[in-house]
Design a protein around this motif. Structure first.
Motif, PDB file in Angstrom:
ATOM      1  N   VAL A   8       4.249   1.463 -15.600  1.00  0.00           N
ATOM      2  CA  VAL A   8       2.915   2.345 -14.843  1.00  0.00           C
ATOM      3  C   VAL A   8       2.253   0.888 -14.510  1.00  0.00           C
ATOM      4  O   VAL A   8       2.500  -0.149 -14.943  1.00  0.00           O
ATOM      5  CB  VAL A   8       1.872   2.971 -15.727  1.00  0.00           C
ATOM      6  CG1 VAL A   8       2.543   4.388 -16.161  1.00  0.00           C
ATOM      7  CG2 VAL A   8       1.428   2.533 -17.013  1.00  0.00           C
ATOM      8  N   PRO A   9       1.674   1.054 -13.357  1.00  0.00           N
ATOM      9  CA  PRO A   9       0.886  -0.086 -12.893  1.00  0.00           C
ATOM     10  C   PRO A   9      -0.395  -0.348 -13.639  1.00  0.00           C
ATOM     11  O   PRO A   9      -0.948   0.595 -14.244  1.00  0.00           O
ATOM     12  CB  PRO A   9       0.308   0.348 -11.458  1.00  0.00           C
ATOM     13  CG  PRO A   9       1.437   1.434 -10.999  1.00  0.00           C
ATOM     14  CD  PRO A   9       1.649   2.224 -12.341  1.00  0.00           C
ATOM     15  N   THR A  10      -0.840  -1.705 -13.815  1.00  0.00           N
ATOM     16  CA  THR A  10      -1.656  -1.997 -14.640  1.00  0.00           C
ATOM     17  C   THR A  10      -2.793  -2.657 -13.718  1.00  0.00           C
ATOM     18  O   THR A  10      -4.097  -2.791 -14.130  1.00  0.00           O
ATOM     19  CB  THR A  10      -1.225  -3.209 -16.072  1.00  0.00           C
ATOM     20  OG1 THR A  10      -0.886  -4.197 -15.198  1.00  0.00           O
ATOM     21  CG2 THR A  10      -0.414  -2.584 -16.725  1.00  0.00           C
ATOM     22  N   VAL A  74      -1.445   9.754  -8.241  1.00  0.00           N
ATOM     23  CA  VAL A  74      -0.928  10.949  -8.421  1.00  0.00           C
ATOM     24  C   VAL A  74      -0.264  11.348  -9.818  1.00  0.00           C
ATOM     25  O   VAL A  74       0.961  10.717  -9.867  1.00  0.00           O
ATOM     26  CB  VAL A  74       0.067  11.300  -7.370  1.00  0.00           C
ATOM     27  CG1 VAL A  74       0.670  12.687  -7.282  1.00  0.00           C
ATOM     28  CG2 VAL A  74      -0.465  11.111  -5.896  1.00  0.00           C
ATOM     29  N   GLY A  75      -1.000  11.943 -10.634  1.00  0.00           N
ATOM     30  CA  GLY A  75      -0.249  11.648 -12.112  1.00  0.00           C
ATOM     31  C   GLY A  75      -0.171  10.513 -12.604  1.00  0.00           C
ATOM     32  O   GLY A  75      -1.057   9.788 -12.431  1.00  0.00           O
ATOM     33  N   ARG A  76       1.029  10.339 -13.217  1.00  0.00           N
ATOM     34  CA  ARG A  76       1.467   9.054 -13.630  1.00  0.00           C
ATOM     35  C   ARG A  76       2.514   8.576 -13.348  1.00  0.00           C
ATOM     36  O   ARG A  76       3.135   7.781 -13.865  1.00  0.00           O
ATOM     37  CB  ARG A  76       1.564   9.168 -15.396  1.00  0.00           C
ATOM     38  CG  ARG A  76       0.321   9.475 -16.111  1.00  0.00           C
ATOM     39  CD  ARG A  76      -0.950   8.341 -16.231  1.00  0.00           C
ATOM     40  NE  ARG A  76      -0.578   7.391 -17.082  1.00  0.00           N
ATOM     41  CZ  ARG A  76      -1.377   6.255 -17.185  1.00  0.00           C
ATOM     42  NH1 ARG A  76      -2.298   6.067 -16.351  1.00  0.00           N
ATOM     43  NH2 ARG A  76      -0.936   5.277 -17.971  1.00  0.00           N
ATOM     44  N   PHE A  81      -1.460   6.988  -0.760  1.00  0.00           N
ATOM     45  CA  PHE A  81      -1.893   5.964   0.188  1.00  0.00           C
ATOM     46  C   PHE A  81      -2.841   6.462   1.297  1.00  0.00           C
ATOM     47  O   PHE A  81      -2.351   7.507   2.064  1.00  0.00           O
ATOM     48  CB  PHE A  81      -1.092   4.923   0.809  1.00  0.00           C
ATOM     49  CG  PHE A  81      -0.265   4.140  -0.320  1.00  0.00           C
ATOM     50  CD1 PHE A  81      -1.109   3.441  -1.367  1.00  0.00           C
ATOM     51  CD2 PHE A  81       0.873   4.032  -0.626  1.00  0.00           C
ATOM     52  CE1 PHE A  81      -0.589   2.656  -2.384  1.00  0.00           C
ATOM     53  CE2 PHE A  81       1.624   3.250  -1.503  1.00  0.00           C
ATOM     54  CZ  PHE A  81       0.835   2.583  -2.683  1.00  0.00           C
ATOM     55  N   TYR A  82      -3.801   5.866   1.504  1.00  0.00           N
ATOM     56  CA  TYR A  82      -4.839   6.274   2.843  1.00  0.00           C
ATOM     57  C   TYR A  82      -4.482   5.110   3.961  1.00  0.00           C
ATOM     58  O   TYR A  82      -5.186   4.027   3.755  1.00  0.00           O
ATOM     59  CB  TYR A  82      -6.265   6.477   2.469  1.00  0.00           C
ATOM     60  CG  TYR A  82      -6.499   7.725   1.471  1.00  0.00           C
ATOM     61  CD1 TYR A  82      -6.247   7.696   0.050  1.00  0.00           C
ATOM     62  CD2 TYR A  82      -7.100   8.972   1.986  1.00  0.00           C
ATOM     63  CE1 TYR A  82      -6.323   8.810  -0.705  1.00  0.00           C
ATOM     64  CE2 TYR A  82      -7.062  10.109   1.013  1.00  0.00           C
ATOM     65  CZ  TYR A  82      -6.929  10.050  -0.046  1.00  0.00           C
ATOM     66  OH  TYR A  82      -6.757  11.079  -1.074  1.00  0.00           O
ATOM     67  N   PHE A  83      -3.815   5.532   4.810  1.00  0.00           N
ATOM     68  CA  PHE A  83      -3.535   4.592   5.769  1.00  0.00           C
ATOM     69  C   PHE A  83      -4.813   4.650   6.890  1.00  0.00           C
ATOM     70  O   PHE A  83      -5.354   5.391   7.128  1.00  0.00           O
ATOM     71  CB  PHE A  83      -2.289   4.814   6.371  1.00  0.00           C
ATOM     72  CG  PHE A  83      -1.079   4.607   5.637  1.00  0.00           C
ATOM     73  CD1 PHE A  83      -0.460   3.326   5.217  1.00  0.00           C
ATOM     74  CD2 PHE A  83      -0.411   5.590   4.782  1.00  0.00           C
ATOM     75  CE1 PHE A  83       0.710   2.994   4.474  1.00  0.00           C
ATOM     76  CE2 PHE A  83       0.756   5.382   3.847  1.00  0.00           C
ATOM     77  CZ  PHE A  83       1.303   4.232   3.676  1.00  0.00           C
ATOM     78  N   THR A  89      -0.724  11.632   3.559  1.00  0.00           N
ATOM     79  CA  THR A  89      -0.092  12.880   2.951  1.00  0.00           C
ATOM     80  C   THR A  89       1.328  12.455   2.303  1.00  0.00           C
ATOM     81  O   THR A  89       1.729  13.079   1.552  1.00  0.00           O
ATOM     82  CB  THR A  89       0.369  13.997   3.921  1.00  0.00           C
ATOM     83  OG1 THR A  89       0.719  13.219   5.234  1.00  0.00           O
ATOM     84  CG2 THR A  89      -0.986  14.577   4.382  1.00  0.00           C
ATOM     85  N   GLY A  90       1.575  11.235   2.289  1.00  0.00           N
ATOM     86  CA  GLY A  90       2.718  10.686   1.452  1.00  0.00           C
ATOM     87  C   GLY A  90       2.558  10.561   0.180  1.00  0.00           C
ATOM     88  O   GLY A  90       1.236   9.712  -0.245  1.00  0.00           O
ATOM     89  N   ILE A  91       3.497  10.706  -0.858  1.00  0.00           N
ATOM     90  CA  ILE A  91       3.403  10.408  -2.114  1.00  0.00           C
ATOM     91  C   ILE A  91       4.518   9.574  -2.295  1.00  0.00           C
ATOM     92  O   ILE A  91       5.644   9.650  -2.222  1.00  0.00           O
ATOM     93  CB  ILE A  91       3.647  11.763  -2.956  1.00  0.00           C
ATOM     94  CG1 ILE A  91       2.739  12.829  -2.471  1.00  0.00           C
ATOM     95  CG2 ILE A  91       3.618  11.200  -4.355  1.00  0.00           C
ATOM     96  CD1 ILE A  91       1.391  12.692  -3.089  1.00  0.00           C
ATOM     97  N   PHE A  92       3.717   8.068  -2.849  1.00  0.00           N
ATOM     98  CA  PHE A  92       4.757   7.023  -3.147  1.00  0.00           C
ATOM     99  C   PHE A  92       5.296   7.013  -4.339  1.00  0.00           C
ATOM    100  O   PHE A  92       4.243   6.561  -5.205  1.00  0.00           O
ATOM    101  CB  PHE A  92       4.347   5.713  -2.439  1.00  0.00           C
ATOM    102  CG  PHE A  92       4.195   6.008  -0.991  1.00  0.00           C
ATOM    103  CD1 PHE A  92       3.174   6.633  -0.331  1.00  0.00           C
ATOM    104  CD2 PHE A  92       5.503   5.309   0.194  1.00  0.00           C
ATOM    105  CE1 PHE A  92       2.925   6.677   0.981  1.00  0.00           C
ATOM    106  CE2 PHE A  92       5.126   5.451   1.333  1.00  0.00           C
ATOM    107  CZ  PHE A  92       4.114   6.202   1.969  1.00  0.00           C
ATOM    108  N   THR A  93       6.279   7.115  -4.898  1.00  0.00           N
ATOM    109  CA  THR A  93       6.528   7.303  -6.538  1.00  0.00           C
ATOM    110  C   THR A  93       6.720   5.525  -7.063  1.00  0.00           C
ATOM    111  O   THR A  93       7.154   4.929  -6.148  1.00  0.00           O
ATOM    112  CB  THR A  93       8.064   7.929  -6.943  1.00  0.00           C
ATOM    113  OG1 THR A  93       8.873   7.432  -6.391  1.00  0.00           O
ATOM    114  CG2 THR A  93       7.861   9.402  -6.455  1.00  0.00           C
ATOM    115  N   PHE A  94       6.183   5.596  -8.159  1.00  0.00           N
ATOM    116  CA  PHE A  94       6.476   4.320  -8.698  1.00  0.00           C
ATOM    117  C   PHE A  94       7.837   3.575  -8.617  1.00  0.00           C
ATOM    118  O   PHE A  94       8.084   2.730  -8.532  1.00  0.00           O
ATOM    119  CB  PHE A  94       5.894   4.317 -10.285  1.00  0.00           C
ATOM    120  CG  PHE A  94       4.450   4.709 -10.365  1.00  0.00           C
ATOM    121  CD1 PHE A  94       3.619   4.292  -9.322  1.00  0.00           C
ATOM    122  CD2 PHE A  94       3.871   5.128 -11.455  1.00  0.00           C
ATOM    123  CE1 PHE A  94       2.214   4.624  -9.618  1.00  0.00           C
ATOM    124  CE2 PHE A  94       2.499   5.407 -11.721  1.00  0.00           C
ATOM    125  CZ  PHE A  94       1.655   5.249 -10.615  1.00  0.00           C
TER     126      PHE A  94
END
Ligand SMILES: [Zn+2]
Length: 102
Positions: A8-10, A74-76, A81-83, A89-94
């Motif tokens: 996960v991102p820290t 979005v969850g974990r 992102f808000y461009f 509306t895009g969900i960018f997975t880790f």
């Protein structure tokens, strides 16, 4: 398919001009993604045909100076992102973001 364990991102930092996002991950790795690249790769239903997977967004319609204004978890597993062109509306997975090191 086994679920891959993604660190996960820290730490998440949006560049001052919004042009890029830097992410430090739990395993110590850092990645940097360009806002325009992310915007052009947006995986949302408005940019990609859900049935065919074909990209309906014309990448050339995205200006080179598009930025990221904000983000939300979005969850974990992903960020939203808000461009600066009001698209969010895009969900960018880790998993996908980890591939970036532009
Ligand atoms: Zn989109």
């Amino acid at each position: 398919m086994a679920l891959k364990r993604i660190p996960v991102p820290t730490e998440v930092k949006i560049a001052d001009d919004g042009g890029a996002i830097e992410i430090r991950w739990a395993d110590g790795r850092s990645t940097r993604s360009q806002a325009t690249t992310l915007r052009r790769q947006c995986p949302c239903a408005g940019c990609v045909d859900e049935m065919t997977g074909r990209r309906t967004l014309d990448p050339d319609s995205i200006p080179n100076n598009v930025g990221i204004r904000n983000y939300e978890w979005v969850g974990r597993y992903a960020f939203q992102f808000y461009f600066s062109d009001s698209h969010n509306t895009g969900i960018f997975t880790f998993e996908k973001l980890r591939e970036d090191n532009q």
